[in-house]
Design an enzyme around this catalytic site. Structure first.
Site, mmCIF file in Angstrom:
data_model
loop_
_atom_site.group_PDB
_atom_site.id
_atom_site.type_symbol
_atom_site.label_atom_id
_atom_site.label_comp_id
_atom_site.label_asym_id
_atom_site.label_seq_id
_atom_site.Cartn_x
_atom_site.Cartn_y
_atom_site.Cartn_z
ATOM 1 N N LYS A 25 0.834 -1.207 0.000
ATOM 2 C CA LYS A 25 0.000 0.000 0.000
ATOM 3 C C LYS A 25 0.867 1.255 0.000
ATOM 4 O O LYS A 25 0.642 2.180 -0.789
ATOM 5 C CB LYS A 25 -0.914 -0.040 1.234
ATOM 6 C CG LYS A 25 -1.846 1.136 1.377
ATOM 7 C CD LYS A 25 -3.122 0.736 2.078
ATOM 8 C CE LYS A 25 -3.001 0.514 3.563
ATOM 9 N NZ LYS A 25 -3.076 1.774 4.336
ATOM 10 N N ARG A 30 2.902 5.940 -3.266
ATOM 11 C CA ARG A 30 4.055 6.750 -3.670
ATOM 12 C C ARG A 30 4.322 6.649 -5.165
ATOM 13 O O ARG A 30 4.722 7.639 -5.802
ATOM 14 C CB ARG A 30 5.283 6.331 -2.853
ATOM 15 C CG ARG A 30 5.212 6.809 -1.390
ATOM 16 C CD ARG A 30 6.122 5.967 -0.512
ATOM 17 N NE ARG A 30 6.249 6.485 0.834
ATOM 18 C CZ ARG A 30 5.367 6.307 1.833
ATOM 19 N NH1 ARG A 30 4.244 5.635 1.615
ATOM 20 N NH2 ARG A 30 5.591 6.798 3.032
ATOM 21 N N GLY A 98 -4.949 7.651 5.478
ATOM 22 C CA GLY A 98 -4.122 8.644 6.168
ATOM 23 C C GLY A 98 -2.875 8.982 5.364
ATOM 24 O O GLY A 98 -2.447 10.143 5.309
ATOM 25 N N ARG A 126 -8.515 12.052 12.465
ATOM 26 C CA ARG A 126 -7.078 11.794 12.685
ATOM 27 C C ARG A 126 -6.242 13.086 12.687
ATOM 28 O O ARG A 126 -6.576 14.059 12.017
ATOM 29 C CB ARG A 126 -6.579 10.788 11.645
ATOM 30 C CG ARG A 126 -7.279 9.444 11.849
ATOM 31 C CD ARG A 126 -6.765 8.380 10.935
ATOM 32 N NE ARG A 126 -5.372 8.073 11.179
ATOM 33 C CZ ARG A 126 -4.664 7.262 10.406
ATOM 34 N NH1 ARG A 126 -5.229 6.712 9.334
ATOM 35 N NH2 ARG A 126 -3.412 7.009 10.681
ATOM 36 N N SER A 170 7.798 9.152 11.993
ATOM 37 C CA SER A 170 6.631 9.029 11.118
ATOM 38 C C SER A 170 7.050 9.180 9.666
ATOM 39 O O SER A 170 7.509 10.239 9.238
ATOM 40 C CB SER A 170 5.581 10.091 11.458
ATOM 41 O OG SER A 170 4.652 10.198 10.380
ATOM 42 N N GLN A 172 5.045 9.237 7.221
ATOM 43 C CA GLN A 172 4.103 10.124 6.524
ATOM 44 C C GLN A 172 4.535 11.577 6.655
ATOM 45 O O GLN A 172 4.494 12.337 5.692
ATOM 46 C CB GLN A 172 2.686 9.916 7.069
ATOM 47 C CG GLN A 172 2.146 8.523 6.743
ATOM 48 C CD GLN A 172 0.771 8.271 7.316
ATOM 49 O OE1 GLN A 172 0.248 9.076 8.090
ATOM 50 N NE2 GLN A 172 0.176 7.148 6.944
ATOM 51 N N ASP A 319 2.354 -1.128 11.967
ATOM 52 C CA ASP A 319 1.038 -1.556 11.483
ATOM 53 C C ASP A 319 0.725 -3.012 11.843
ATOM 54 O O ASP A 319 -0.377 -3.494 11.575
ATOM 55 C CB ASP A 319 0.951 -1.377 9.965
ATOM 56 C CG ASP A 319 0.927 0.102 9.579
ATOM 57 O OD1 ASP A 319 0.608 0.946 10.431
ATOM 58 O OD2 ASP A 319 1.232 0.404 8.409
ATOM 59 N N LYS A 346 -4.350 5.583 14.893
ATOM 60 C CA LYS A 346 -4.389 4.930 13.579
ATOM 61 C C LYS A 346 -5.848 4.917 13.089
ATOM 62 O O LYS A 346 -6.655 5.720 13.537
ATOM 63 C CB LYS A 346 -3.783 3.529 13.677
ATOM 64 C CG LYS A 346 -2.281 3.556 13.974
ATOM 65 C CD LYS A 346 -1.513 4.161 12.822
ATOM 66 C CE LYS A 346 -0.024 4.229 13.090
ATOM 67 N NZ LYS A 346 0.675 5.025 12.074
ATOM 68 N N ARG A 350 -6.093 1.647 18.217
ATOM 69 C CA ARG A 350 -5.810 0.203 18.133
ATOM 70 C C ARG A 350 -5.482 -0.425 19.482
ATOM 71 O O ARG A 350 -5.633 -1.638 19.632
ATOM 72 C CB ARG A 350 -4.685 -0.060 17.123
ATOM 73 C CG ARG A 350 -5.184 0.108 15.710
ATOM 74 C CD ARG A 350 -4.162 -0.239 14.657
ATOM 75 N NE ARG A 350 -4.828 -0.205 13.354
ATOM 76 C CZ ARG A 350 -4.189 -0.048 12.192
ATOM 77 N NH1 ARG A 350 -2.881 0.059 12.167
ATOM 78 N NH2 ARG A 350 -4.869 -0.027 11.064
HETATM 79 C C1 S3P Z 1 2.748 4.855 6.360
HETATM 80 C C2 S3P Z 1 3.376 5.237 7.520
HETATM 81 C C3 S3P Z 1 2.915 4.813 8.868
HETATM 82 C C4 S3P Z 1 1.959 3.626 8.790
HETATM 83 C C5 S3P Z 1 0.915 3.825 7.716
HETATM 84 C C6 S3P Z 1 1.575 3.967 6.353
HETATM 85 C C7 S3P Z 1 3.279 5.349 5.076
HETATM 86 O O1 S3P Z 1 2.255 5.902 9.485
HETATM 87 O O2 S3P Z 1 1.341 3.420 10.024
HETATM 88 O O3 S3P Z 1 0.029 2.736 7.677
HETATM 89 O O4 S3P Z 1 2.916 4.821 4.003
HETATM 90 O O5 S3P Z 1 4.091 6.281 5.103
HETATM 91 P P1 S3P Z 1 3.061 7.026 10.329
HETATM 92 O O6 S3P Z 1 3.892 7.799 9.393
HETATM 93 O O7 S3P Z 1 1.973 7.878 10.944
HETATM 94 O O8 S3P Z 1 3.838 6.284 11.365
#
Ligand code: S3P
Length: 437
Positions: A25, A30, A98, A126, A170, A172, A319, A346, A350
């Site tokens: 995913k 990306r 997210g 979130r 993180s 993200q 995750d 999340k 969780r």
């Molecule tokens: C992800 C980063 C993680 C992960 C999410 C996917 C990503 O989140 O939990 O399912 O694709 O960059 P965080 O960046 O909030 O840790």
């Protein structure tokens, strides 16, 4: 979404054979986004045709990017270049994703137009301030509502590079700052407190962007152009995780998962399970230069023992905790996880939702502010689990049925299609007694 609303999973059963879970995913999101802002056409194979990545594809369509499908998992993105996105006519709906919302915030902050990002009920709850704070330091103009979506972006083309020390690990947030940094003047530097997944850095390099790495700091010069490439998306380790734990509990004698992404920033669960006594054999596969590492995983049934998980180990298996907690419930002895506050924000809380579900199955546990303590048991009770619309909670409790004495009914499972379309059929083929109702 047409998927079933609930599952009934028969107790016991065993797993055998070979299976391949859908594409990653994180990497699929990306590949679409970088392909969109690259010059030329990017071909993606092994793409995750799940609802989350489809939200990203639809949003890019609204930004003027043409995406062509030549099969379920084969996609061609007609790149528009770094200045080629166009204003969307309506708010962009990120659904449950997210990753899409946070990465789009970084991608859209430096554009010449405004955009608003919205999502489903879970995503609208979130926290988004974590991406807004560093982007505002770069000069971005973004409004949230008490730190939550809708995210209203007033496009600001002249962002300035910053050196940002992430307050939490993180991927993200790191990725949002890197995407904004691509369009900023100067050198953007990001320092992480602990390693988080590095798919963005690896893929930017594959698209021809120069990055420098020094310890936990990554640096990128603004104004670089992306050149289209081919992306082979491996099977998602986070989806494989459900079957890795299932096989530890009930393989006769083993289950093989093929072509799984084994980027070391993702595979913390393997270390945790091995420490519990799991027998997991990793057979690496050859890949093209610059591609993500992949392997076939052969997982044997083993007697698991409880362990203590430290805060430093959390980001590398972030995750996987829902299904890790099921492994802990089926292990002998106690398992303690601390420093996992992030699990509370999340797709659901969780820690709380897993604690509630474990309680429903008669598992002795303590919910902590930042973790969970679990005493493993020989067998689990049956019962009804409310997944609260969280895909990974639903799949984790399907795995728990392998050790249950009575059926487990799992409610609100439609969102499994966000990350693992076809889970029910794959689980049945592997040996789980799962009926979609
Ligand atoms: C992800 C980063 C993680 C992960 C999410 C996917 C990503 O989140 O939990 O399912 O694709 O960059 P965080 O960046 O909030 O840790």
């Amino acid at each position: 979404m047409s998927a079933a609303a609930r599952w009934r999973v028969r107790p016991g059963g065993s797993l055998a054979g070979t299976l391949t879970v859908p594409g990653d995913k994180s990497i699929s999101h990306r590949a679409l986004m970088l392909g969109a802002i690259a010059e030329g056409d990017t071909r993606i194979t092994g793409f995750l045709n799940g609802e989350d990545c489809l939200s990203t594809a639809r949003a890019l369509g609204s930004l003027g990017v043409r995406i062509e499908w030549s099969g379920d998992t084969e996609v061609r993105v007609r790149g528009v270049g770094g200045h080629g996105l166009s204003a969307p006519a309506a708010p962009l709906d990120m659904g449950n994703a997210g990753t899409a919302m946070r990465l789009f915030t970084g991608l859209l902050a430096p554009q010449r137009f405004d955009a608003t990002l919205i999502g489903d009920a879970s995503l609208m709850r979130r926290p988004m301030q974590r991406v807004v704070v560093p982007l505002a330091m770069m000069g971005a103009q973004i409004r949230t509502h008490d730190g939550r979506p809708p995210v209203e972006i007033h496009g600001t083309p002249h962002l300035r590079a910053i050196h940002y020390s992430l307050p939490l690990a993180s991927a993200q947030v790191k990725s949002a700052v890197l995407l904004a940094g691509l369009a900023a003047a100067g050198r953007t530097r990001i320092t992480e407190p602990a390693p988080s997944r590095d798919h963005t850095e690896r893929m930017l390099a594959a698209f021809g962007v120069q990055l420098e790495h020094a310890g936990r700091t990554v640096t990128l010069e603004g104004g670089q152009r992306l050149r289209a490439t081919q992306v082979a998306v491996p099977a998602d380790f986070s989806s494989a995780a459900f079957f890795i734990v299932a096989a530890c509990l009930a393989a006769r004698p083993s289950l093989t998962l093929t072509n799984v992404g084994i980027n070391p920033t993702r595979t913390g669960l393997l270390s945790l399970l091995r420490r519990m006594g799991a027998d997991i054999r990793v057979r690496p596969r050859a890949t093209a230069a610059g591609a993500e590492p992949v392997a076939d995983l052969e997982v044997y049934q083993s007697a698991l023992r409880g362990i203590t998980v430290t805060e430093a180990e959390v980001p590398l298996s972030i995750d996987e905790f829902p299904v890790f907690f099921i492994a802990a419930a089926a292990a002998s002895g106690e398992t303690l996880v601390r420093g996992a506050l992030e699990l509370r924000v999340k797709e659901s809380d969780r820690l709380a939702v897993m604690a509630e579900g474990l309680g429903a199955l008669g598992v002795e546990h303590q919910l902590l502010p930042d973790g969970l303590w679990i005493r493993g048991a020989e067998g689990l009770n049956g019962g009804t689990i409310d997944s609260r619309g969280d895909h990974r909670i639903a799949m984790a409790f399907a795995v728990a049925a392998l050790r249950a004495r009575e059926p487990i009914e799992i409610l609100d499972v439609a969102n499994v299609a966000t990350s693992f379309p076809g889970f029910a059929a794959t689980a049945r083929a592997a040996g789980l007694g799962l009926d979609a109702l």
